[in-house]
Design a protein around this motif. Sequence first.
Motif, short mmCIF file in Angstrom:
data_model
loop_
_atom_site.label_atom_id
_atom_site.label_comp_id
_atom_site.label_asym_id
_atom_site.label_seq_id
_atom_site.Cartn_x
_atom_site.Cartn_y
_atom_site.Cartn_z
N ASP A 280 4.32 -25.34 47.33
CA ASP A 280 5.62 -25.94 47.54
C ASP A 280 5.80 -27.16 46.61
OD1 ASP A 280 8.03 -26.58 48.66
OD2 ASP A 280 7.30 -26.81 50.71
N LEU A 281 4.80 -28.02 46.62
CA LEU A 281 4.87 -29.25 45.83
C LEU A 281 4.92 -28.93 44.33
CD1 LEU A 281 4.88 -32.29 46.35
CD2 LEU A 281 2.45 -32.30 45.91
N ARG B 225 11.61 -33.47 55.36
CA ARG B 225 11.09 -33.31 54.00
C ARG B 225 11.72 -34.29 53.02
NH1 ARG B 225 9.04 -28.19 52.46
NH2 ARG B 225 10.05 -28.44 50.45
N ASN C 37 8.35 -21.04 51.86
CA ASN C 37 7.96 -21.25 53.25
C ASN C 37 8.20 -20.05 54.16
OD1 ASN C 37 6.89 -24.13 53.56
ND2 ASN C 37 8.69 -24.39 52.29
N PHE D 208 6.71 -33.22 54.06
CA PHE D 208 6.63 -32.91 52.63
C PHE D 208 7.06 -34.13 51.84
CE2 PHE D 208 8.34 -31.05 48.68
CZ PHE D 208 7.28 -30.23 48.30
N LEU D 209 6.34 -34.40 50.76
CA LEU D 209 6.65 -35.57 49.94
C LEU D 209 6.54 -35.20 48.45
CD1 LEU D 209 7.17 -38.66 49.72
CD2 LEU D 209 4.70 -38.99 49.91
N LEU E 218 -1.69 -33.94 54.68
CA LEU E 218 -1.27 -33.42 53.37
C LEU E 218 -0.39 -34.43 52.64
CD1 LEU E 218 -0.64 -29.69 54.37
CD2 LEU E 218 -2.51 -30.57 52.97
N ASN F 205 -2.18 -25.75 54.13
CA ASN F 205 -2.69 -26.47 52.97
C ASN F 205 -2.27 -25.82 51.63
OD1 ASN F 205 -4.26 -28.22 51.51
ND2 ASN F 205 -6.15 -27.05 51.82
N PHE G 211 1.56 -25.93 51.10
CA PHE G 211 1.96 -27.28 50.69
C PHE G 211 1.77 -27.45 49.18
CE2 PHE G 211 1.55 -31.83 50.04
CZ PHE G 211 2.48 -32.38 50.91
#
Lengths: 118, 152
Positions: free
Chosen positions: B56-57, A21, B38, A54-55, A85, B50, B53
Amino acid sequence: MIKIEVQELNNDIKQVKLIGRLDIQGTGDVELSFAAHTASKKEKVIVDLSELDFLASIGIRLLLVNAKAQDHRGGKLVLLNPKPLVDDVLKMTGINVLIPIYTDISLATDYLKSIDSE
Amino acid sequence: MNAILKNHISRKSDTKKMLYLTLKNKSDELNKLNVWINNNITTLFKLSENVVFKIDLTLTELIANIISYGYPNQCESEINIKCQFLNGIIKIEVEDTGIPFNPLEMPDIILPKSLEEADIGGLGIFMIRKYIDESSYQREDNKNIFTIQFKI
């Protein structure tokens, strides 16, 4: 959690793989070693994102800063195989316009090889 | 089943489906956020990769922003996060006591056209706005209350 794996390919191309990540902690953990491997000297670098899960924006900044530094040195940094993603994040933030992204390693190496002959 | 009983049952199950997290305004707390999203949220609400994510972001960017810029006087404080899944919508409320900050009021950034121009600030807020389906901001009792929604 982030891991970095470095591999020398043929034709003086270096592959740097980011695994895990690129969030705030991950980026902090890998920042110095990523810069050392991708932008400390003139080089052709493929940054393999196939195992990056993850970015975050801080991770994007890491990619940008080092791609830019490598450009200044006269070398080139490209990205390889982001997961869907992560690819969405790269496209949404316009990074795909700034750093070439390849889905096939042979196309990435062809491009990097071609830079010499220019 | 009569209407009153039915209503009671559904309300009870709605309350159950609420998750809370309190973080200190320190960047090493972001790991707790990551685990909460998570593990706790993903498991309870059985969300797809999806959606996880996106959450999370968005929360990573938002909380990091609050921690970095919300407390110029460095005082210790708490950030409270509440997550609910109802009628196909994930609703997350983030409450902090930092300086007034409405992410919805930030001007849109212009994405650079070349690597040379690239010196991106404000990318985190830009990403938050792109990923959420609905959002609202309130300043109440010296608190920022930012509510975001994701359609599932």
